[in-house]
Design a protein around this motif. Structure first.
Motif, short mmCIF file in Angstrom:
data_model
loop_
_atom_site.label_atom_id
_atom_site.label_comp_id
_atom_site.label_asym_id
_atom_site.label_seq_id
_atom_site.Cartn_x
_atom_site.Cartn_y
_atom_site.Cartn_z
N ARG A 92 2.19 1.23 -2.15
CA ARG A 92 3.37 1.40 -3.00
C ARG A 92 4.65 1.00 -2.28
O ARG A 92 5.57 0.47 -2.90
N GLY A 96 7.62 -1.39 -3.46
CA GLY A 96 9.03 -0.99 -3.41
C GLY A 96 9.90 -2.05 -2.76
O GLY A 96 11.00 -2.34 -3.23
N ASP A 114 3.98 1.32 -15.72
CA ASP A 114 3.13 2.32 -15.10
C ASP A 114 1.86 2.40 -15.94
O ASP A 114 1.90 2.75 -17.13
N GLU A 119 0.92 0.70 -10.64
CA GLU A 119 2.28 0.38 -11.05
C GLU A 119 2.47 -1.12 -10.84
O GLU A 119 2.02 -1.67 -9.82
N TYR A 134 1.30 -5.83 -8.12
CA TYR A 134 1.08 -4.41 -8.36
C TYR A 134 0.55 -3.69 -7.14
O TYR A 134 0.13 -4.29 -6.15
N ALA A 156 7.81 1.71 -15.96
CA ALA A 156 7.73 2.09 -14.55
C ALA A 156 9.03 2.74 -14.10
O ALA A 156 10.11 2.41 -14.59
N ILE A 161 9.86 3.71 -7.22
CA ILE A 161 9.10 2.67 -6.52
C ILE A 161 9.90 2.14 -5.34
O ILE A 161 9.39 2.02 -4.22
N SER A 164 10.10 4.49 -2.44
CA SER A 164 8.87 4.64 -1.66
C SER A 164 8.87 3.77 -0.40
O SER A 164 8.10 4.01 0.53
#
Length: 295
Positions: A92, A96, A114, A119, A134, A156, A161, A164
Motif C-alpha cells: 500500500r 501511496g 476500493d 485499492e 493497485y 478510494a 492511501i 500510508s
C-alpha cells in the motif's frame, strides 16, 4: 482455521497455485509517445528497445511489450480485447507514493476505487489502453462465501492511501517485486467465455456478476487473474489490425500442469504446435493467451 481460510481451501482449483501472469503485449500508434507515458507517468523501466518495439518492466522483470504500429487508431470500445491490464505493486505504501506522484504532477486519471480486496487507481494510455495500478489488501481480510470472494467498487480514500507512504512520498518508479496482477478482458459472450476459462483452462469463477455482465476467474484463491466483461463488447468483433490493441497476455505454469493443459486444448480441437514449452491459444472472443513454462 478461520472461515475465510476454510472458504479458500474449499475452492476446487485444477490450475496450480504456481500460475502467474507475465508480459502483456500491446500495439501502439506512436512508440516514442507510449515510451514517454509508461516511463514518466507509470514509472516502468526500459529493458529492451529497438526501432519497432520496447519491453518495459520493474526490477529487471518484463511487464509490458509495446509494438509500434504507426497510425493505428484508438481501439473501438465495442470491439473485444483489453479492458485494462493491472500492475500489482508490492504494498500500500507503494500505491501511496504513486498516488502522490500523480497529484504532484497533476496527471489525469480515470478513477480510484476500493474493491474490498484491493485499492486501485485507473488510468488510460495515449492509445486508450486501460491501466490499473493497485495494491492488494491482506488475503486474510478477504471475505469468502460459497467459493465467492466479496468484491465491490467504492470510492478510494486517496488521503489514507497517500498517508500510508509516511514521510517518504517520492516516486522513484515502479519498484522491484511488482508483477502483472491480473488482466481484464472485453469479451463478446459471457457464457462462452466462462466455458473456456473455467472448463477448459481450469480456472475458478470466484466472483459471478454475470447478471451485471461480468465474471472474475482465478486459481489458488486469488481474487482474480482474469476479469471478463461484456459491458461494451457484447456480440462484438475482435479489435482490428488497424487499431491499437491487445496482442497477447502471457500465463506461466509449472511443466506438468502446462503439459496437462496442452493435452486438454488438443483434445478440445485447438491447433497447437507438436512440441515445445510455449504455445498460444485464442479465447472465444479472439483474445490471444501465450502459455509458457514457469521457471
Amino acid at each position: 482455521m478461520t472461515a475465510t481460510q476454510d472458504s479458500v481451501s474449499s475452492l476446487q482449483t485444477s490450475v496450480p497455485p504456481a500460475l502467474s501472469l507475465g508480459v502483456v503485449a500491446l500495439s501502439v500508434a506512436d512508440l516514442g509517445r507510449s515510451l514517454d507515458y509508461y516511463r514518466q507517468v507509470i514509472g516502468l523501466e526500459v529493458l529492451e528497445q529497438d526501432t519497432h518495439r520496447v519491453v518495459l518492466g520493474a526490477g529487471g522483470e518484463p511487464l509490458l511489450d509495446l509494438h509500434g504500429q504507426p497510425g493505428a487508431a484508438t481501439s473501438v470500445a465495442a470491439h473485444t480485447g483489453l479492458y485494462h491490464l493491472a500492475i500489482l505493486l508490492p504494498g500500500r505504501a507503494d500505491l501511496g507514493r504513486f498516488a502522490a506522484h500523480l497529484i504532484r504532477e497533476q496527471l489525469p486519471v480515470q478513477g480510484a476505487s476500493d474493491h474490498h480486496v484491493s485499492e486501485a487507481i485507473y488510468l488510460e494510455d495515449p492509445d486508450g489502453h486501460g491501466i490499473e495500478v493497485y495494491a492488494d489488501r491482506s488475503p486474510e481480510s478477504w471475505a469468502w462465501q460459497g467459493g465467492q470472494v466479496k468484491m465491490d467498487t467504492r470510492a478510494a480514500d486517496i488521503g489514507s492511501i497517500v498517508a500510508s507512504a509516511g514521510q517518504d512520498t517520492a516516486w522513484r518508479g515502479v519498484p522491484a517485486g511488482t508483477v502483472m496482477g491480473h488482466v481484464h478482458l472485453k469479451v463478446a459472450d459471457l457464457a462462452a467465455s466462462r466455458a473456456f476459462y473455467e472448463e477448459l483452462l481450469g480456472l475458478d469463477v470466484v466472483a459471478d456478476f454475470s447478471a451485471h455482465g461480468a465474471l472474475f476467474v482465478s486459481q489458488g484463491g486469488y481474487h482474480h487473474h482474469f476479469g471478463l466483461n461484456v459491458w461494451q463488447s457484447r456480440g462484438g468483433q475482435p479489435a482490428q489490425v488497424g487499431e491499437a490493441r491487445l496482442l497477447s497476455a502471457s500465463v506461466f505454469l509449472p511443466e506438468a500442469e502446462l503439459a496437462a493443459l496442452r493435452a486438454r486444448l488438443l483434445e478440445a480441437g485447438h491447433p497447437l504446435p507438436a512440441t515445445g514449452d510455449t504455445f498460444t491459444v485464442t479465447d472465444p472472443s479472439g483474445n490471444l493467451l501465450r502459455f509458457g513454462r514457469k521457471v
